[in-house]
Design a protein around this motif. Structure first.
Motif, PDB file in Angstrom:
ATOM      1  N   LEU A  83       0.866  -5.854   3.426  1.00 41.68           N
ATOM      2  CA  LEU A  83       2.148  -5.114   3.293  1.00 41.68           C
ATOM      3  C   LEU A  83       1.824  -3.708   2.548  1.00 41.68           C
ATOM      4  O   LEU A  83       2.376  -2.655   2.827  1.00 41.68           O
ATOM      5  N   ILE A  84       0.686  -3.557   1.637  1.00 37.94           N
ATOM      6  CA  ILE A  84       0.344  -2.604   1.048  1.00 37.94           C
ATOM      7  C   ILE A  84      -0.104  -1.407   2.095  1.00 37.94           C
ATOM      8  O   ILE A  84       0.247  -0.251   1.819  1.00 37.94           O
ATOM      9  N   ALA A  85      -1.029  -1.713   3.073  1.00 40.20           N
ATOM     10  CA  ALA A  85      -1.495  -1.029   3.859  1.00 40.20           C
ATOM     11  C   ALA A  85      -0.197  -0.249   4.785  1.00 40.20           C
ATOM     12  O   ALA A  85      -0.034   0.770   5.200  1.00 40.20           O
ATOM     13  N   HIS A  86       0.812  -1.259   5.115  1.00 40.83           N
ATOM     14  CA  HIS A  86       1.945  -0.768   5.847  1.00 40.83           C
ATOM     15  C   HIS A  86       2.771   0.106   5.149  1.00 40.83           C
ATOM     16  O   HIS A  86       3.116   1.282   5.633  1.00 40.83           O
ATOM     17  N   LYS A  87       3.265   0.016   3.782  1.00 43.24           N
ATOM     18  CA  LYS A  87       4.008   1.039   3.129  1.00 43.24           C
ATOM     19  C   LYS A  87       3.045   2.417   2.766  1.00 43.24           C
ATOM     20  O   LYS A  87       3.861   3.372   3.028  1.00 43.24           O
ATOM     21  N   ALA A  88       2.029   2.219   2.654  1.00 45.15           N
ATOM     22  CA  ALA A  88       1.058   3.487   2.494  1.00 45.15           C
ATOM     23  C   ALA A  88       1.345   4.448   3.695  1.00 45.15           C
ATOM     24  O   ALA A  88       1.196   5.716   3.491  1.00 45.15           O
ATOM     25  N   LEU A  89       0.892   3.808   4.848  1.00 45.62           N
ATOM     26  CA  LEU A  89       1.001   4.945   5.947  1.00 45.62           C
ATOM     27  C   LEU A  89       2.380   5.262   6.373  1.00 45.62           C
ATOM     28  O   LEU A  89       2.557   6.187   6.603  1.00 45.62           O
ATOM     29  N   ALA A  90       3.591   4.169   6.174  1.00 47.60           N
ATOM     30  CA  ALA A  90       4.782   4.468   6.407  1.00 47.60           C
ATOM     31  C   ALA A  90       5.330   5.599   5.672  1.00 47.60           C
ATOM     32  O   ALA A  90       6.122   6.533   6.427  1.00 47.60           O
ATOM     33  N   ALA A  91       4.773   5.739   4.458  1.00 48.59           N
ATOM     34  CA  ALA A  91       5.302   6.908   3.683  1.00 48.59           C
ATOM     35  C   ALA A  91       4.901   8.144   4.018  1.00 48.59           C
ATOM     36  O   ALA A  91       5.578   9.183   4.116  1.00 48.59           O
TER      37      ALA A  91
END
Length: 344
Positions: A83-91
């Motif tokens: 989830l951390i990876a998802h949020k980082a790239l989505a931002a």
């Protein structure tokens, strides 16, 4: 595990999406491509050299955005690393959408307190999954030892004359937003419950939590919107604050009809209509698109949104000056402040 072994094992991905932007194409292959294939931007060289290399034809412009995500500010370190990876790239991808750009590639710089292979495996899987979702390959970066800190720089491309910019709003324009507002801000109050093993989130709370941890910016819609609009930005710090950037750079004002703000059933059921409106006005972390458009293209905007499977809502209009918030014709006061670093 040494630095380059770590990179090879966890941050060298193979992608199977075909969008003329494949990573890790060597120079000999690139030079042998037909003129037709080089008519679109593409990655020539990705992970493995000192720099990534892109081909950018004359009729395109390269756009770039960078974000640093800090533990405790942008994410919770106790979250699953996927989830951390998802949020980082989505931002970062959200910033590309805000300009109407198509993702080209991204780089990752990450500081790690230690080599935790279990954590790295989850982060790596999450990063590859989300980069495939957004069709944006990882082409390089850096790893260092230190407090957990994630920096991503994303690159995108847009045809010349098709940018969505903050300084293009005109008095009389409609103001629109995509998706639903306020869910992510409300989810912040669920942190202890969501991360505690002894608790279970309700269905409505899970919707809010997903909005915070797994945002999906409206990329396809944003790219096609460039035919109908010239002004837009993403909502990351809160609607009022982010819209304020448009008003400042376009030297105009706005009137927002608070009763028109798109609120999900999950948000209203969780916090009530009054608090939901407060979150929608000054919440943050929505990663939706706010844009303006001429009133005579309303039906085209709605049709485009339907084609792209995106919810859009007309929430106000551009006026001469100031920011007016009204609720059924009466002045609306926000009890929240939008997010600003160094002012919390």
């Amino acid at each position: 595990m040494a630095e380059f072994d770590l990179i090879k094992q966890y941050f060298t991905f193979e992608y199977d999406f075909d969008q003329n932007l494949k990573g890790n194409i060597d120079a000999e292959q690139a030079s042998s491509k037909s003129s037709k294939s080089t008519a679109k931007p593409r990655v020539v060289k990705g992970v493995g050299d000192d720099c990534a290399v892109f081909d950018i034809p004359n009729n395109y412009q390269l756009v770039t955005s960078t974000d640093t995500l800090v533990d405790g500010v942008h994410f919770f370190s106790k979250l699953p690393p996927e989830l951390i990876a998802h949020k980082a790239l989505a931002a970062n991808v959200s910033d590309l959408a805000a300009m109407g750009a198509k993702p080209l590639a991204f780089t990752l710089s990450i500081s790690l307190p230690e080599v935790n292979e279990h954590w790295l495996a989850g982060f790596s899987k999450g990063l590859q999954d989300v980069s495939t979702l957004f069709k944006i390959p990882l082409v390089g970066g850096d790893t260092t030892q230190g407090p957990l800190n994630i920096n991503i720089t994303a690159y995108g491309v847009v045809k010349k004359g098709r940018l969505l910019e903050r300084n293009k709003a005109v008095s009389g324009d409609d103001i629109w937003v995509t998706g639903y507002l306020g869910e992510a801000a409300a989810a912040l109050e669920l942190e202890s419950k969501a991360l505690g093993r002894q608790y279970n989130l309700s269905d409505a709370e899970q919707v809010l939590w997903n909005a915070l941890t797994q945002p999906v910016p409206p990329l396809k819609f944003a790219r096609k919107l460039t035919k109908l609009s010239r002004c837009g930005l993403d909502i990351s710090d809160g609607l009022a604050a982010d819209l304020g950037h448009v008003l400042s750079q376009s030297q105009c004002g706005a009137k927002i009809f608070v009763e028109s703000l798109p609120l999900s059933d999950a948000l209203v059921n969780s916090v009530g209509i009054d608090q939901a409106r407060q979150y929608a006005v000054n919440g943050g972390d929505d990663y939706e698109l706010c844009f303006t458009a001429l009133s005579n293209v309303r039906n085209k905007v709605l049709n485009l949104a339907e084609q792209c499977g995106v919810n859009v809502t007309r929430i106000g209009k551009i006026i001469g000056s100031g920011l007016e918030l009204t609720l059924y014709g009466q002045p609306f006061q926000s009890s929240r402040s939008s997010w600003q670093h160094f002012n919390q």
